[in-house]
Motif scaffolding. Structure first.
Motif, short mmCIF file in Angstrom:
data_model
loop_
_atom_site.label_atom_id
_atom_site.label_comp_id
_atom_site.label_asym_id
_atom_site.label_seq_id
_atom_site.Cartn_x
_atom_site.Cartn_y
_atom_site.Cartn_z
N LEU A 14 -12.87 -1.10 -2.08
CA LEU A 14 -13.31 -0.81 -0.60
C LEU A 14 -12.18 -0.63 0.31
O LEU A 14 -12.25 0.10 2.03
N PHE A 15 -10.69 -0.96 0.51
CA PHE A 15 -9.52 -1.27 0.99
C PHE A 15 -9.49 0.16 1.52
O PHE A 15 -9.19 0.59 2.50
N ALA A 16 -9.13 0.61 0.14
CA ALA A 16 -8.89 1.97 0.53
C ALA A 16 -9.87 3.08 1.87
O ALA A 16 -9.24 4.26 2.33
N LYS A 17 -11.11 2.59 1.59
CA LYS A 17 -12.38 3.42 2.39
C LYS A 17 -12.88 2.60 3.17
O LYS A 17 -12.85 3.70 4.25
N PRO A 24 -14.54 -7.60 4.14
CA PRO A 24 -15.09 -9.05 3.99
C PRO A 24 -15.10 -9.21 2.78
O PRO A 24 -15.82 -8.99 1.92
N VAL A 25 -15.01 -10.67 2.16
CA VAL A 25 -15.20 -11.51 0.81
C VAL A 25 -16.71 -10.72 0.79
O VAL A 25 -16.50 -10.80 -0.92
N GLN A 26 -17.91 -10.77 2.00
CA GLN A 26 -18.96 -10.55 1.03
C GLN A 26 -19.27 -9.04 0.29
O GLN A 26 -20.13 -9.25 -0.64
N HIS A 27 -18.16 -8.02 0.85
CA HIS A 27 -18.64 -6.88 0.60
C HIS A 27 -18.33 -7.11 -1.14
O HIS A 27 -18.22 -5.95 -1.64
#
Length: 278
Positions: A14-17, A24-27
């Motif tokens: 997710l961070f890379a995208k 957020p933590v929820q994601h």
């Protein structure tokens, strides 16, 4: 794969995208299929998760580079091996590399992450500095630190190719090209800018060696984590050697080789190699 590893792997995707700030933590928990409570049992915050990712991947990357530099007997191949291993590692961990480079530009307001990033930068500088001493010696005495920062600049600049290009990259040609550029700089640069005094002012107290007691504690933790019998037994014996040295250097080196390539022992391998001075 345990829950902590799952969170790190999925969060990295997710961070890379979409970037760290936009995730957020929820994601992360939705993507992992877990509850927020399960996340906070593994990490106190998203910042702690980011720090864990930086630790995990930088420990692997730096230990690989350090091992290749320390064990390359042929000086003519040393610089090539350094560049090739560096870019091979960042290519292998390209998702992390994207996050790491972004985090370096966004961490100005996060003191803990800034300290962490500077810590690993400092270790890399020590590796490069030892390589420069070995290859060029007194011939670059006046320009050594400028050369060090030029090499770091090559690493940072060419790593961007892995972010913006979907084409296959010729790592062999890239490494050879940078060897040529580095040798030209070492031979022809005569006007230094960075002095040793400036370097000493920049360096942080964290550059000090990790004490033996801390290495022992890290090994004890790792013994509990890994299941492979050879690696586990080797860690137990290496821990014993730290506490009560009895083995010959050959036996210690053999035990070290048993754990060196285990993905969970990369950092311990680096620390042991530095401690025993292999």
């Amino acid at each position: 794969m345990n829950k902590k590893q799952l969170i790190m792997e999925k969060a990295l995707e997710l961070f890379a995208k979409q970037g760290i700030e936009a995730t957020p933590v929820q994601h992360i928990t939705d993507y992992c299929g877990i509850s927020k409570g399960a996340f906070y049992l593994s990490f106190k915050s998203k910042d702690e998760l980011v720090t864990a990712l930086i630790d995990y991947f930088m420990m692997q990357i730096i230990s690989d580079i350090d091992y290749q530099v320390a064990n390359m007997k042929d000086d003519d191949e040393l610089l090539y091996k350094f560049y090739y291993t560096t870019f091979q590692s960042f290519h292998k961990h390209s998702d992390f590399a994207k996050v790491f480079v972004k985090e370096q530009t966004q961490s100005c307001n996060n003191e803990e992450l800034l300290i962490k990033i500077r810590y690993y930068n400092s270790i890399m500088e020590n590796i490069i500095s030892s390589m420069i001493d070995r290859l060029y010696g007194e011939t670059v005495e006046e320009t050594k630190f400028d050369l060090l920062y030029c090499i770091k600049g090559f690493m940072n600049t060419y790593t961007e190719l892995f972010f913006f290009s979907t084409l296959p990259l010729d790592l062999d040609l890239l490494a050879k090209s940078l060897v040529e550029k580095t040798n030209l700089l070492a031979k022809h640069t005569t006007l230094p800018f960075i002095s040793e005094e400036l370097i000493q002012m920049y360096k942080q107290p964290m550059n000090e060696e990790i004490p033996k007691e801390q290495i022992v504690n890290l090994i004890k933790e790792k013994i509990e984590e890994i299941e492979e019998p050879i690696e586990k037994e080797s860690l137990i014996l290496l821990n014993q050697q730290l506490l009560d040295p009895n083995f010959s250097p050959a036996i210690v080196k053999g035990l070290y080789e048993n754990i060196r390539n285990h993905p969970q022992c990369k950092w311990i391998s680096y620390l042991l190699r530095s401690y025993f001075r292999f």
